[in-house]
Design an enzyme around this catalytic site. Sequence first.
Site, PDB file in Angstrom:
ATOM      1  N   GLN A   1     125.486 -33.390  18.144  1.00  0.00           N
ATOM      2  CA  GLN A   1     125.817 -34.049  16.882  1.00  0.00           C
ATOM      3  C   GLN A   1     127.225 -33.687  16.410  1.00  0.00           C
ATOM      4  OE1 GLN A   1     123.038 -32.236  17.565  1.00  0.00           O
ATOM      5  NE2 GLN A   1     121.307 -32.876  16.270  1.00  0.00           N
TER       6      GLN A   1
ATOM      7  N   GLN B   1     127.501 -38.650  19.559  1.00  0.00           N
ATOM      8  CA  GLN B   1     126.271 -38.656  18.789  1.00  0.00           C
ATOM      9  C   GLN B   1     126.597 -38.484  17.310  1.00  0.00           C
ATOM     10  OE1 GLN B   1     123.292 -35.908  20.160  1.00  0.00           O
ATOM     11  NE2 GLN B   1     121.889 -36.325  18.477  1.00  0.00           N
ATOM     12  N   ASP B   2     126.002 -39.348  16.462  1.00  0.00           N
ATOM     13  CA  ASP B   2     126.149 -39.247  15.003  1.00  0.00           C
ATOM     14  C   ASP B   2     127.585 -39.496  14.532  1.00  0.00           C
ATOM     15  OD1 ASP B   2     123.516 -38.610  15.082  1.00  0.00           O
ATOM     16  OD2 ASP B   2     123.716 -36.543  14.426  1.00  0.00           O
TER      17      ASP B   2
ATOM     18  N   ASP C   1     122.288 -42.603  18.007  1.00  0.00           N
ATOM     19  CA  ASP C   1     122.166 -42.687  16.542  1.00  0.00           C
ATOM     20  C   ASP C   1     123.548 -42.654  15.887  1.00  0.00           C
ATOM     21  OD1 ASP C   1     119.445 -42.474  17.082  1.00  0.00           O
ATOM     22  OD2 ASP C   1     119.405 -40.318  16.715  1.00  0.00           O
TER      23      ASP C   1
ATOM     24  N   ARG D   1     116.332 -46.957  15.752  1.00  0.00           N
ATOM     25  CA  ARG D   1     115.059 -46.261  15.605  1.00  0.00           C
ATOM     26  C   ARG D   1     115.042 -45.634  14.211  1.00  0.00           C
ATOM     27  NH1 ARG D   1     115.387 -40.752  19.383  1.00  0.00           N
ATOM     28  NH2 ARG D   1     117.414 -39.997  18.633  1.00  0.00           N
TER      29      ARG D   1
END
Length: 670
Positions: free
Chosen positions: A482, A504-505, A528, A584
């Site tokens: 992250q 990520q993120d 994500d 998601r």
Amino acid sequence: MIRLKKIALLFIVGFSFAAHAQNTYKNWPDIIRKNNASWFGTEEAKKIAENVLLYQRDIGGWPKNIQMQNELAPVQKKELLEIKKTTKETTTDNGATTQEMLFMSKMYAQVKDDRYKESFLKGLNYLLKAQYANGGWPQFYPLKKGYYTHITYNDDSMVHILNVLKEISEETDFYSIKPSKEIVQKAKTAFDKGIYCILKTQYKQNGVLTAWCAQHDEVTLLPAKARAYELPSLSGKESAKIVLLLMSVKNPSAEIITAVKNAKVWFEKTKITNLEEKRVLNDAGKVIDKKMIVVQNGSPIWARFMELENNEPFFCDRDGIKKKSLDQIGSERRNGYAWYTDEPKEVLKKYDSWAVNNGVKVSENPSDKKKANFLTVAQDGSGGYSKIQDAIYAAPSFPYDKVTIYIKNGLYKEKVRVPEWNTNLILLGESKENTIITYDDNFSKVNLGRNSTFYTSTLCVEADDFTASNLTIKNGSGDNGQAIALSVTGTRVRISNCIILGNQDTLYLSGKNAKQYFKDCYIEGTTDFIFGGATALFENCIIHSIKSSYITAASTPQESEYGFVFKNCRLTAEPSATDVYLGRPWRIYAKTVFINCELGRHIKPQGWENWSKPDAEKNAFYAEYNNTGEGFQPQKRVIWSYQLTKTQADQYSIENILKEIIPNWYSSKQ
């Protein structure tokens, strides 16, 4: 929500069928501009191209207002062949000729049919032949008697032509067809003459340069009359595109700079902020009435026709008699014509950046732009600050007016925080590719416990009413867990023309009741990489997946009507990213909707994943409408997602999603 599910299921069969139609656009200009590149290689596009070739006259021009995608009967084809050698109705009005040239360029990029290339070059030759010696263009060529011979800025006709010639003369890749060096030089000469004509036709009011009329006499260059209700006047609409064209000229001359500066002052002087147009529509969506409503602090609009002597707006019916207000003319002209515009807002939005880039003082009057409200950051020492954070520290807290921090090109390796007291702040980069804010924090490097992700951001925006444009915002830690590039927890935040890079993120959007707007951005990541609980609208953005994973992870609060909404976006991916979910649920009430988006083949057929949360299947709202591309497979989506009806999709307007907090703050041209 239950009722919405029932409605969606009721229409899913019909909608799924419609979604497979290769082309959903009804208007000819939309077909040209909104279809993705690959569509122009389809059999449907080739069939339409045959029509376009038929409509083109041998002189090179096309007639206007033709829905060229409509199927032609044999008798119609015969008639078109018979008049090809004539010059009947060849024009550049209403986008004619320039838009057909764009169509042929897009066709040739996909299908190397020499007829498309020849058609484009004939159109270009037509534009060059139609130019007056003074640099202007008539509405029709060969000349058609009447007001059609005037130099025509109306409906941006001449600006469309000059934009074509600009691309050709600069030898850009905008058009797939490359003319000879001789033609390129002719295009450059014609473009320069056109700019000269624009400068000569800028109207002087009491000795001061102002704006332009929709038509100018082709001999005297003075404002001229067209139709009965189009009297000589200063135009709030046509002048906007003229100025934007002038602002696009590289290394502008002193004359161009003077023209832009004076036009900008005129736009500021003539803007209207106490009126708002309200439209009444019938069931077919046609305007049946227009009314001007008095408001306070409304979004700026401009009258299309203003008196040459004093800038007062006026309105006309077909009798040509001037009226002071819109409600004084008949319904036919009142409802069938655009009397107001907001197009000059784009000039005002871009002016400061243009001025700085061209060595122009942002304001000639120091009281208009206090030093504290315009700060410059430059690594070479040419600004007041060498670090962005230092400029933010120097900015006033809770200011009444906007505070602009102009950031010159450079690689700024720093963590930047905009605290909640730095409201009304603008971070304006010199260019999105070369003004780069980067840092390399990630979850493990920060190492502050289970919530370490939220401390990793390169740029953290906590303040309300924040704007950023022309920037690259990057988390450079690589694929190491992250790592946030941009974190936004403020509301009424607008991010435009920015590149947001991470893994990520990448992008965290949150904040209580926060509303955030992303326009014309490139956003890249892995897992994500767009996540959080804010209401956020993404328009005309490119969403790029680096590897197979998940694009969104919304945590929308249960009481929020909207979550993440993507409209007119393109979803792309690296070649290795072949299995990507649209989203998601980080929390079970997640809401994410994709409307009119182009989905690449990397999008998994099922579209959505429940993150091992069965309750999310009952409570989350994942939906799509009118998407295109190989990744749009509505019949294979998970059964707990939705395909919206048109009526439902219409509820996802920018007004509904963003407007209720402060009217008009969101405007795409602010």
